[in-house]
Design an enzyme around this catalytic site. Structure first.
Site, short mmCIF file in Angstrom:
data_model
loop_
_atom_site.label_atom_id
_atom_site.label_comp_id
_atom_site.label_asym_id
_atom_site.label_seq_id
_atom_site.Cartn_x
_atom_site.Cartn_y
_atom_site.Cartn_z
CG ASP A 1 -2.50 4.55 -1.46
OD1 ASP A 1 -3.69 3.84 -2.25
OD2 ASP A 1 -2.64 3.26 -1.15
CB SER B 1 -1.07 -0.29 1.10
OG SER B 1 -2.08 1.18 1.00
CG HIS B 2 0.03 3.72 3.81
ND1 HIS B 2 -0.63 2.78 3.05
CD2 HIS B 2 0.63 4.07 4.59
CE1 HIS B 2 -0.44 2.01 4.74
NE2 HIS B 2 -0.08 3.08 5.42
CG ASP C 1 -2.88 -0.05 -2.65
OD1 ASP C 1 -2.51 0.85 -1.63
OD2 ASP C 1 -3.49 -1.14 -2.27
CE LYS D 1 -7.28 2.16 1.01
NZ LYS D 1 -7.51 0.94 2.34
CG ASP E 1 -6.02 1.07 -1.11
OD1 ASP E 1 -5.55 2.04 -1.43
OD2 ASP E 1 -6.32 -0.38 -0.40
NE ARG E 2 -3.83 3.89 2.37
CZ ARG E 2 -3.59 4.22 3.74
NH1 ARG E 2 -2.75 4.91 4.25
NH2 ARG E 2 -3.29 3.07 5.38
#
Ligand code: G16
Length: 544
Positions: free
Chosen positions: A278, A113-114, A280, A377, A282-283
């Site tokens: 982010d 992710s982030h 990947d 998300k 999703d944010r």
């Protein structure tokens, strides 16, 4: 082709956290580490045998190698078909989209992710179920249990597959479809939002925007959707070239890590709209000229305005938010007369509510917003939702936010993170708070009186499963709240998150500086939890 059976032994520490197994790349590169976890997925998800699987990741360092390992193991474990994004790429929401669209039995998504990427940084892996969503706790518990007893894994002895060529290939008895990672996702977005209205906004001559892809996976998605399909000026997508190490940055769309974008929205000539996603995809972070929209407010505003977009014009059925997310969305749900749910941190907890049709929108304070269009998300979805609102309402972001506060009141909100603190100290702090809980109700702390204090327990309304110890909640008579949690996504020591919120109904008091306005609550939190004494930190590392 014969499967190879490789002997192995359990490796400690493979319990998935908030969102899959996240560790340093070097940990994943240890012999059998990745293989043990992947085999544990195959051993506990029997429907994958003879089934179809989506495989892809955010393109970070080690993504390509991991995909080759997973594909060989999938073939050896009897998977019939694997769908892989070209270059090994799928954003997390795109992976969810592909699982649902092609009705596969699940997907393996590679991302931390982030968190930063690179040989000395982070990597991650998670399993998404056939609904396209992160595996629920029962599944991750089963995978973890299997990692503790595993004694062999299956693989093939084959050369690496060319992931950069679109087409259908054979790997042992498995069919591998290397597909465009963007097209299906872009088409889904086009079905939800008014692309003509957004196109006109971009071409009106009085609207300026940048989308910061932070050198992460959304670059190609954003260029295709914003610039190619919606006609935004070339260059609207900044840092759009995806890199294995995210250009050395921290691909976390918040005020601390997306400073370049934040600066562009400030001042008299600031951009009308700024957004970021982010590692990947999703944010999301939403900015207007001189205004930052908190993720909690963003969820509430999208809910209140959903009827203005084609995909949600018939209204929303319900809203869910994670426990530490501000209660702004609750006020919207109440006014609309729809259900509102408070779930533990982790997107996986929204899955059952979405599948059962109880909610349409959901969101988290950690820059995550989404809906029933997927089971993850979705960063670009949130950006397009905002663009659709801006195109219809023809108002600046700040005005939309201010009007929302005037109508519903403002939930002042901030999160303070103390990162990479000593694990024992952080756990001691949480234990200390747990000991205090029974005596807190009725006590006065600063200028607030405690109404309730608990360690959040969630009982899923759909399947009755129960999740305990999901964060310490201290609620005050005024409606203010302080929440303490330890992050489940870090890879170093512990990260203490302190979430603070208070409700301000008076419009005359809606324009204070957030940190100043929240000082009294911040002091209560620091004193009560003995943050400095127990973590050695005077100040948080990240304030959002
Ligand atoms: C993950 C989860 C989110 C969660 C976030 C922060 O997001 O999917 O549900 O809110 O981590 O979790 P924590 O507070 O435990 O660090 P992502 O974007 O990292 O996949």
């Amino acid at each position: 082709m014969e499967s190879q059976v490789i002997a192995t032994t359990p490796i400690a520490g493979q319990r998935p956290g908030t969102s899959g197994l996240r560790k340093k790349v070097k940990v994943f590169q240890q012999p059998h580490y990745l293989e043990n976890f992947v085999q544990s997925i195959f051993d506990t998800q029997p429907e994958l045998q003879g089934g179809a699987l989506v495989v892809g990741g955010d393109g970070r360092y080690y993504n390509r190698e991991a995909i080759q390992v997973i594909l060989r193991m999938a073939a050896a474990n009897g998977v019939r078909q694997a769908r892989v994004g070209r270059g090994g790429i799928f954003s997390t929401p795109a992976a969810s989209c592909i699982i649902r669209q092609y009705k596969t039995q699940g997907g393996i998504v590679l991302s931390a992710s982030h968190n930063p990427g690179g040989p000395d940084e982070d990597f991650g892996i998670k399993f998404n179920a056939a609904n396209g969503g992160p595996a629920p706790e029962a599944m991750t518990d089963a995978v973890y249990a299997r990692t503790q007893t595993i004694d062999r894994y299956l693989t093939l002895d084959t050369p690496p597959l060319d992931l950069d060529r679109l087409g259908t290939f054979a790997l042992g008895g498995m069919e591998v479809i290397v597909m465009d990672p963007v097209a299906d996702y872009a088409a889904l977005m086009e079905s939800l939002f008014d692309f003509n209205a957004i196109h006109q906004l971009f071409n009106s001559g009085h609207f300026s925007m940048r989308f910061d892809a932070m050198h992460a996976v959304t670059g190609p998605y954003a260029v295709e959707i914003l610039e190619n399909r919606l006609g935004a000026a070339p260059g609207t997508v900044m840092n759009g070239q995806a890199k294995e190490d995210f250009g050395g940055g921290h691909p976390d769309p918040n005020l601390a890590h997306a400073q370049e974008l934040v600066a562009l929205t400030q001042g008299q000539d600031g951009l009308d709209f700024g957004a970021a996603s982010d590692g990947d995809g999703d944010r999301n972070m939403i900015l207007g000229k001189n205004v930052f929209v908190t993720p909690s407010d963003s969820l509430a505003i999208l809910a209140a305005n959903a009827h203005l977009t084609p995909g949600y014009q018939s209204g929303i059925r319900g809203i869910a938010r994670s426990m530490p997310t501000s209660q702004a969305a609750d006020r919207v749900a109440e006014l609309m007369g729809v259900e509102c749910f408070e779930t533990p941190t982790g997107w996986k907890f929204f899955g059952n509510l979405l599948d059962a049709g109880r909610i349409t929108l959901c969101g988290e304070e950690s820059f995550g917003t989404g809906s029933d269009h997927l089971r993850e998300k979705d960063g670009l979805w949130a950006v397009l939702f905002w663009l659709n609102l801006l195109a219809v309402r023809q108002q600046p972001v700040a005005e939309i936010v201010t009007e929302h506060w005037r109508r519903f009141g403002r939930n002042y909100y901030t999160r303070h993170d103390y990162e990479a603190v000593d694990l024992a100290g952080a756990e001691g702090l949480m234990d200390h708070l747990r000991h205090l809980l029974p005596d807190l109700p009725g006590q006065t702390l600063g200028d607030q009186t405690v109404r309730y204090a608990d360690d959040f327990t969630y009982t899923d309304p759909i399947d009755g499963s129960c999740s305990q110890r999901q964060g310490i909640r201290i609620g005050f008579e005024s409606g203010a709240r302080i929440v303490f949690r330890l992050s489940g996504t870090g890879t170093e020591g512990a990260t203490l998150r302190v979430y603070l919120e208070y409700y301000e109904p008076d419009p005359a008091r809606h324009h204070q500086d957030t940190q100043e306005a929240m000082q009294p609550l911040i002091r209560i939190a620091r004193d009560l939890a003995q943050i400095e004494a127990r973590t050695g930190r005077r100040e948080p590392d990240v304030v959002t």
